[in-house]
Design an enzyme around this catalytic site. Structure first.
Site, PDB file in Angstrom:
ATOM      1  N   GLU A 173       1.016  -1.303  -0.101  1.00  0.00           N
ATOM      2  CA  GLU A 173       0.162  -0.098   0.040  1.00  0.00           C
ATOM      3  C   GLU A 173       0.928   1.277   0.027  1.00  0.00           C
ATOM      4  OE1 GLU A 173      -4.091   1.881   2.138  1.00  0.00           O
ATOM      5  OE2 GLU A 173      -2.496   1.045   3.542  1.00  0.00           O
ATOM      6  N   GLY A 307       3.669   1.568  10.653  1.00  0.00           N
ATOM      7  CA  GLY A 307       3.680   1.056  12.094  1.00  0.00           C
ATOM      8  C   GLY A 307       3.022  -0.230  12.064  1.00  0.00           C
ATOM      9  N   ASN A 311      -2.872  -6.199   5.435  1.00  0.00           N
ATOM     10  CA  ASN A 311      -3.107  -7.267   4.379  1.00  0.00           C
ATOM     11  C   ASN A 311      -3.873  -8.075   4.453  1.00  0.00           C
ATOM     12  OD1 ASN A 311      -0.379  -6.030   3.094  1.00  0.00           O
ATOM     13  ND2 ASN A 311       0.394  -6.976   4.969  1.00  0.00           N
ATOM     14  N   HIS A 343      -6.665  -1.291  15.244  1.00  0.00           N
ATOM     15  CA  HIS A 343      -6.664  -0.664  13.894  1.00  0.00           C
ATOM     16  C   HIS A 343      -6.733  -1.574  12.705  1.00  0.00           C
ATOM     17  CE1 HIS A 343      -5.557   2.941  11.530  1.00  0.00           C
ATOM     18  NE2 HIS A 343      -4.858   2.034  10.900  1.00  0.00           N
ATOM     19  N   GLU A 344      -5.719  -2.422  12.826  1.00  0.00           N
ATOM     20  CA  GLU A 344      -5.505  -3.141  11.308  1.00  0.00           C
ATOM     21  C   GLU A 344      -6.731  -4.209  11.504  1.00  0.00           C
ATOM     22  OE1 GLU A 344      -3.624  -2.046   9.659  1.00  0.00           O
ATOM     23  OE2 GLU A 344      -2.392  -0.839  11.024  1.00  0.00           O
ATOM     24  N   HIS A 347      -9.576  -2.643   9.779  1.00  0.00           N
ATOM     25  CA  HIS A 347      -9.480  -2.410   8.407  1.00  0.00           C
ATOM     26  C   HIS A 347      -9.961  -3.754   7.442  1.00  0.00           C
ATOM     27  CE1 HIS A 347      -7.310   1.070   7.390  1.00  0.00           C
ATOM     28  NE2 HIS A 347      -6.301   0.761   8.143  1.00  0.00           N
ATOM     29  N   GLU A 366      -8.718   4.864   6.594  1.00  0.00           N
ATOM     30  CA  GLU A 366      -7.909   5.193   7.831  1.00  0.00           C
ATOM     31  C   GLU A 366      -8.797   6.095   8.877  1.00  0.00           C
ATOM     32  OE1 GLU A 366      -5.267   3.676   8.091  1.00  0.00           O
ATOM     33  OE2 GLU A 366      -4.650   3.175   6.043  1.00  0.00           O
TER      34      GLU A 366
HETATM   35  N1  BES Z   1      -2.809   1.051   5.828  1.00  0.00           N
HETATM   36  C1  BES Z   1      -1.825   1.667   6.693  1.00  0.00           C
HETATM   37  C2  BES Z   1      -0.560   1.420   6.508  1.00  0.00           C
HETATM   38  C3  BES Z   1       0.155   2.329   5.520  1.00  0.00           C
HETATM   39  C4  BES Z   1       0.477   3.682   6.144  1.00  0.00           C
HETATM   40  C5  BES Z   1       0.249   2.228   4.285  1.00  0.00           C
HETATM   41  C6  BES Z   1       1.076   4.618   5.306  1.00  0.00           C
HETATM   42  C7  BES Z   1       0.819   3.277   3.330  1.00  0.00           C
HETATM   43  C8  BES Z   1       1.122   4.396   3.787  1.00  0.00           C
HETATM   44  C9  BES Z   1      -2.044   1.011   8.240  1.00  0.00           C
HETATM   45  O1  BES Z   1      -3.299   0.580   8.669  1.00  0.00           O
HETATM   46  C10 BES Z   1      -1.919   2.126   9.073  1.00  0.00           C
HETATM   47  O2  BES Z   1      -2.550   2.880   9.387  1.00  0.00           O
HETATM   48  N2  BES Z   1      -0.487   2.166   9.928  1.00  0.00           N
HETATM   49  C11 BES Z   1      -0.308   3.056  11.000  1.00  0.00           C
HETATM   50  C12 BES Z   1      -0.195   2.308  12.295  1.00  0.00           C
HETATM   51  C13 BES Z   1      -1.705   2.365  12.825  1.00  0.00           C
HETATM   52  C14 BES Z   1      -1.536   2.177  14.069  1.00  0.00           C
HETATM   53  C15 BES Z   1      -2.282   3.671  12.750  1.00  0.00           C
HETATM   54  C16 BES Z   1       1.108   3.602  10.320  1.00  0.00           C
HETATM   55  O3  BES Z   1       1.830   2.738  10.002  1.00  0.00           O
HETATM   56  O4  BES Z   1       1.402   4.848  10.958  1.00  0.00           O
HETATM   57 ZN    ZN Z   2      -4.651   2.184   8.585  1.00  0.00          ZN
END
Ligand code: BES
Ligand code: ZN
EC number: 3.4.11.-
Length: 837
Positions: A173, A307, A311, A343-344, A347, A366
């Protein structure tokens, strides 16, 4: 051959003209081989859509390369000779188009045009691909495993014995699936995926779906075949080859959950298993839709940029976002791991089952996932008191949104760089805050049934902003509308009207003012007798009202704001929706004070008149518990925001927080403390010793009682523990002698035991920070940093090392680290034979 291609391209251009996507004037874009590339847009044409990918991939963990093949079943919507799809940094070895019986359409090797600036390739089929027919596109490709954190990339870790081990993992992503396989890499192109992975005997392979069978294929290699996936977007595909260990459990509904980590961190996986089991069960109930896959894996990857990543069926995490060691991790670490999992897993519904049509609406993924972190944890882990932190999420969003450089929640993003930028505090935090406002407006039940309707309507498909608003409220007959609260009338006259506190509201229109317009409103309130004069304007920091640009920056801004307020004579919330620039409310009786935006459930800032602020300051001073802790924290926040916008004097804000000496709740306390601390940091930088010293004493007098009350232990509820962590860290940072003494004492006993005694987890970072202030303490921490097997512990060592006031030591260490990195990177170049020209 080239001439033939050019002629055929011109013929094809005519076919393209029939499709609404085509506008490419011939010759404008040239492929890498100099021939015209048949497509000029960043987004793919819509006349070919993928239906099913059959992917075979073999990462070689010794040569650090991967090879693969993909057979893509495609649907042709308009006649064409060209297939245009994504590919980035891949070498394409073969390309063929097959008919529905898998017979080759041409006996020639098809040429592949590459157009790297759009990350696209085009394959020319000499035979026209006819609309309505089924075809297969077959490609063989290869590339080095990526050196970064995107695509199919290499990750390494060190064992306790010092051995370096390699694994290969994916992160796609938003636009990196095209780095691992040629594909139609846009969220709208949902397809099924059948994955096969080749690996050596000492590794395991994982993908979105459960393993179906393993075949030994000779040469010491195994081929794992996975079940067919559900229909999903390419960015959700994932595969990993590694040598990890795992723990598993099963939900009440029979979903197999497994947590993976590097073998020596296996004992840190158990908390994540418990949390994932409970949270998945919660979501299945809350959304009233079962998780559709038979399994869900959560895996901690040693090198990970984000973070975590959702997937489908194979969620990936940074080690600090998944692993929890009860002896080392603090209460905040536990809260963080639980929130990331919350969070995950959210999704899996918001994002995976229903996906935004395009990246401009990434907030539908998000913003929802961020908000569901709070909804799910509040229900499943009430003891973690996650609602204490929700205001911080909105405060963060406001910080960004009160600058003119902010953007609307839904905004244009076309190329990969713009798409990447959409993953910001506006999509995440503002998204979550306006959902919170909406939930309070619709009631919990109204909100929940609305989002269930949205998920059901768009499952395995894509949605836009407006689809959400259309689904939130059900349509009903005129009679039902008159009788019930939560429906749109189906008759023309009141279409889209929704009743709120007796008024008719157009919900879509209202939500557009929050999602299509940037910024945050400021509500101004003047009270005269029983009348409240209310106004709305755009809240802007930096630009003061007497700035010449102020008026033009206000122009055209208007929100539909669900207002709530409490007064000294009502212990319940009053409601009104403000859809104009100004309005007058009449109270039932004369009151002593009015507080707008109850519990700060709305996304707006409130500015009272002189008497209004006076009355609230006085109320806090004599009886602060007359307001909820959220109301108290939001008053402090609003007041200091108004100070930074030049609308309120600093003295007024300091008066307001004068009551903090008797505050016991961590949220308003930390809010006030935060502002004082940033004020202190600004003064400290000016190096005026006596002012800095006086300010320190001034701030400490507010908090001395709270600091002195703290024990250096892990006792108490999570909220007590987090308050302790923050307050003691601040006290030592301010050189408060009793704090320094205690921390130094604990540090020395920890060093004497050679790290064997375990420090209270919540204060360990503060103890290390104090220890790091002298040379031997710093050196000892650096040594411990090098051998620790726990990432949360390492990050605490690291912040302690970085907190050293000896800047020379820091830069020496930094340069020697950098030099050793550079040496490693340059070594292959130095050893390589010189280039011959
Ligand atoms: N879908 C995102 C991962 C992502 C982040 C993909 C930026 C592409 C670009 C994932 O669900 C996410 O939001 N991850 C967060 C951590 C989460 C606990 C909020 C992140 O990576 O900051
Ligand atoms: Zn996210």
């Amino acid at each position: 051959m080239h001439l033939l291609l050019v002629i055929l391209f011109f013929l094809e251009a005519q076919f393209c003209v029939q499709s609404s996507d085509s506008s490419s004037p011939a010759g404008e874009n040239l492929a890498t081989n100099g021939l015209p590339f048949p497509w000029s847009k960043v987004r793919l044409p819509s006349y070919i859509v993928p239906v099913h990918y059959h992917l075979l991939i073999h990462p070689n963990l010794t040569t650090l390369r991967f090879n693969g093949s993909v057979k893509i079943e495609i649907d042709v919507k308009n006649n064409t000779n060209w297939v245009v799809l994504h590919s980035k940094n891949l070498k394409i070895f073969t390309a063929t188009v097959l008919d529905e019986h898998e017979a080759h359409l041409s006996d020639k090797v098809l040429s592949v045009l590459e157009y790297p600036s759009h990350e696209q390739i085009a394959i020319f089929s000499p035979k026209i691909l006819t609309s309505g027919e089924k075809y297969f596109l077959y490609l063989e490709f290869g590339a080095p495993l990526s050196d970064g954190f995107y695509g199919f990339y290499k990750s390494t870790y060190k064992t306790k014995a010092g051995e370096t081990r390699v694994l290969a993992s994916t992160h796609f992503e938003p636009t990196s699936a095209r780095m691992a396989l040629p594909c139609f890499d846009e969220p709208i192109f949902k397809a099924n995926y059948t994955v096969r992975i080749r690996r050596g005997p000492s590794h395991i392979a994982l993908s979105n779906m459960p393993l179906e069978q393993t075949v030994e294929i000779g040469n010491g290699l195994f081929e794992d075949q996975f079940e067919v996936s559900v229909r999903m977007s390419s960015y959700l595909l994932a595969f990993i080859v590694c040598d990890f260990r795992s723990v598993s459990g099963m939900t009440a509904t029979g979903i197999n959950i497994t947590i993976y980590a590097v073998p020596e961190k296996w004992h840190q996986t158990h908390y994540a298993l418990e949390a994932a089991l409970r949270l998945l069960e919660f979501y299945e109930q809350y959304f009233n839709i079962l998780y559709p896959l038979p399994k869900l894996d959560l895996i901690a990857i040693p090198d990970f940029q984000a973070g975590a990543m959702e997937n489908w069926g194979l969620t990936t995490y940074r080690e600090t976002s998944l692993l929890y060691d009860p002896d080392i991790s603090s209460a905040s670490d536990k809260l963080w791991v639980t929130m990331v999992i919350g969070h995950e897993l959210a999704h899996q519904w918001f994002g995976n089952l229903v996906t935004m049509e395009w990246w401009n609406d990434i907030w539908l993924n998000e913003g929802f996932a961020r908000y569901m972190e709070f909804v799910s944890l509040e229900a499943v882990y009430p003891e973690l008191k996650v609602e204490d932190h929700f205001l911080d999420t909105c405060f963060g969003a406001i910080g960004r949104d009160s600058l003119n450089s902010s953007r609307p929640i839904s905004s244009l993003a076309e190329n990969p760089a713009q798409i990447e930028e959409m993953f910001d505090t506006v999509s995440y935090d503002k998204g979550a805050c306006i959902l919170h406002m909406l939930r309070n407006f619709l009631t919990n039940e109204g909100f929940q049934s609305g989002i269930i309707r949205y998920l059901r309507r768009f499952k395995y498909s894509n949605a836009r902003n407006e689809d959400l608003w259309d689904s939130l409220i059900k349509t009903c007959s005129e009679e039902e509308f008159t009788a019930g609260e939560y429906c749109y009338s189906s008759t023309q006259a009141t279409k889209n009207a929704y009743r709120f506190a007796g008024e008719h509201i157009d919900l879509k229109k209202m939500m557009y003012t929050w999602t299509l317009q940037k910024g945050i409103p400021l509500i101004t309130v003047k009270r005269q007798g029983r009348k409240l004069y209310i106004g709305q304007e755009r809240f802007l920091k930096i630009v003061l009202p007497d700035d010449p640009s102020w008026h033009s920056l206000q122009e055209g801004y208007l929100w539909h704001i669900p207002l709530t307020y409490k007064t000294s004579h009502s212990d319940y919330e009053m409601k009104h929706i403000l859809t104009t620039k100004s309005d007058v409310l009449t109270l039932d009786e004369e009151v002593d004070w009015v507080k707008l935006n109850s519990d700060m459930n709305g996304y707006y800032i409130v500015h009272y008149d002189e008497e209004g602020w006076n009355a609230l300051t006085e109320l806090l001073r004599i009886n602060h518990t007359a307001l909820s802790f959220k109301d108290r924290a939001s008053l402090i926040h609003n007041a200091f925001q108004l100070v930074t916008a030049g609308r309120l004097s600093l003295n007024r804000a300091l008066d307001l927080i004068g009551y903090l000496k008797s505050e016991t709740h961590n949220v308003p306390l930390l809010q006030g403390l935060g502002y004082l601390q940033s004020f202190y940091k600004m003064i400290e930088k000016r190096n005026i010793a006596d002012i800095t010293h006086n300010l320190k004493t001034y701030i400490l007098q507010y908090f001395r009682d709270v600091i002195d009350k703290q024990s250096w232990s892990d006792d108490g509820m999570v909220s007590d523990r987090r308050l302790r962590e923050e307050v003691l860290s601040l006290a030592c940072d301010f050189d408060y002698p009793p704090c320094l003494e205690k921390a130094k004492h604990l540090y020395n006993s920890w060093v004497e035991s050679n790290g064997a005694i375990s420090l209270p987890t919540d204060v360990s970072e503060t103890v290390y920070m104090v220890g790091a202030q002298d040379d031997s303490g710093w050196a000892y921490l650096l040594e411990k940093y090098g051998v620790s097997m726990c990432e949360t512990e390492k990050s605490k060592f690291l912040s302690a090392l970085a907190s050293s006031k000896d800047s020379e030591k820091l830069s020496r260490t930094f340069w020697s680290e950098l030099k050793s990195c550079l040496d490693d990177a340059l070594e292959p170049l130095i050893l390589a034979p010189p280039l011959t020209l």
